[in-house]
Scaffold this motif. Sequence first.
Motif, PDB file in Angstrom:
ATOM      1  N   GLN A 279       0.747  -1.132  -0.366  1.00  0.00           N
ATOM      2  CA  GLN A 279       0.068   0.277   0.250  1.00  0.00           C
ATOM      3  C   GLN A 279       1.013   1.165   0.119  1.00  0.00           C
ATOM      4  OE1 GLN A 279      -2.853  -1.006   2.814  1.00  0.00           O
ATOM      5  NE2 GLN A 279      -3.941  -0.525   1.551  1.00  0.00           N
ATOM      6  N   LEU A 319      -2.921   5.260  -6.172  1.00  0.00           N
ATOM      7  CA  LEU A 319      -2.801   4.349  -5.151  1.00  0.00           C
ATOM      8  C   LEU A 319      -2.400   4.827  -3.454  1.00  0.00           C
ATOM      9  CD1 LEU A 319      -2.915   1.409  -3.805  1.00  0.00           C
ATOM     10  CD2 LEU A 319      -0.718   0.703  -4.225  1.00  0.00           C
ATOM     11  N   ARG A 327      -8.636   3.166   1.708  1.00  0.00           N
ATOM     12  CA  ARG A 327      -9.165   1.771   1.404  1.00  0.00           C
ATOM     13  C   ARG A 327      -8.589   0.554   1.238  1.00  0.00           C
ATOM     14  NH1 ARG A 327     -10.081   5.670  -3.681  1.00  0.00           N
ATOM     15  NH2 ARG A 327     -12.278   6.971  -2.924  1.00  0.00           N
ATOM     16  N   GLU A 329      -6.893  -0.971  -1.439  1.00  0.00           N
ATOM     17  CA  GLU A 329      -5.595  -1.541  -2.837  1.00  0.00           C
ATOM     18  C   GLU A 329      -4.586  -1.850  -2.180  1.00  0.00           C
ATOM     19  OE1 GLU A 329      -6.691   1.325  -5.511  1.00  0.00           O
ATOM     20  OE2 GLU A 329      -9.388   2.067  -4.867  1.00  0.00           O
ATOM     21  N   SER A 330      -4.177  -2.396  -3.569  1.00  0.00           N
ATOM     22  CA  SER A 330      -2.480  -2.437  -2.917  1.00  0.00           C
ATOM     23  C   SER A 330      -1.684  -2.832  -4.400  1.00  0.00           C
ATOM     24  CB  SER A 330      -2.489  -3.622  -2.623  1.00  0.00           C
ATOM     25  OG  SER A 330      -3.163  -4.972  -3.826  1.00  0.00           O
TER      26      SER A 330
END
Length: 417
Positions: A279, A319, A327, A329-330
């Motif tokens: 992340q 990102l 969030r 996300e990665s």
Amino acid sequence: MSERDSNSSETTNTLGTVVVGGGLSAAHCVHALREGGYTLPITLIASENEVPYERPPLSKELLQGKKSESELAPFPASWYAEANIDLRLSVEAESIDVSGQNVILSDSSTVGYQHLVLATGCRSRLGGPESKMPGWDLPGVLSLRSLEDSKNLRERLVAGKHLVIVGSGWIGMEVAASALSAGIEVTVLTPGQIPLATAMGSEFGSHVAQLHTNEGVKFQFGSAVSGMSIDARGGLLVETATGGVQADLVLLAIGAVPNTELAVAAGLSVGSGVLVDQQLRSSDKNILAIGDVAEAYNTRLGRSLRVEHWDNAIRQGKLAAATILGRSESYDWLPYFFTDQFDLGMEYVGDRAADDEAVVRGDMLKGEFIIFWLRTGVITAAMNVNIWDVNDHLRDMIGTEVAVERLQDSSNDLFAL
């Protein structure tokens, strides 16, 4: 939300996000934050006196006069004010006070942060890891990293001049094509025998070498450059083990060095770049790193890597914003990049290793082909050359096992493989 004069040494009362760097990843990070509903203060620190801009055209369209400077900016200057971004140009971040969560700037001001994003990018390599090449600062010896560099080079590309390019990587080959189209004599000096061989393998590298040779670019392979000097005629002499090469201009295109000094001084974990997780968080939970300077853990590949490409800069900027917004996300996408040289246009996606098997589909002599790279029968990367609207499918093929014979046979429908 409190605001403060940029010349004040007082920190902002309401802490938000500070982004250090004025490149593409920084621009997309702040843009994604505001688009995502982030309402806290955002400060963007840019060392250049330019709004953030894209770098790929610096060696291609801008150098050739096909694009204007204003077309390089992903977001106009007016957007930053409209989005309430405190955009500070021509200012350097000199140090980070990690415990106090402050960034100390070159104008003697200090800005506090809740989140700090390092988007410090890279600088041109001018010699060995600890020294600069003799003659690097002579008039007419140039590098290409910034908008100012590109403008400086373009002004000097006068028909009839001789440009010697030291290095045969992406920047070197793109500038060679751009300069030759301007009527410049171009000689490329490289210690290897095939341009781009390390990055892309001998098959594609040999094709690029032949393309450039056919257009009039001269190569001197096996030529390791030791330095530059002024010769008797007042021009430049590029010195190699096999003799000197006269030039009017010299471009040092021997790679880039990530700007990790700020991170090192702050005590962050650093490898080939600032080490961050999937992340984009560094060893300090309040500090992220993105773009060229980040060595990030890729969940799809299962390892950390540092990528110096346009696509990655945009995606990591977004990102980082997602991470700050909470969030989940990665970093899970494959590296992608493109180039344009003469009539060659290509796109690459994947994670090729030097010992992967190269499989060519199509006719390289006609200049329209696809190269697949395989490791133990599994596709690791693919590149389409002058064949368009296939790269998304090639991306989907990464990680699949396809027989070499089927890949090579152009009579097989690519989209059925």
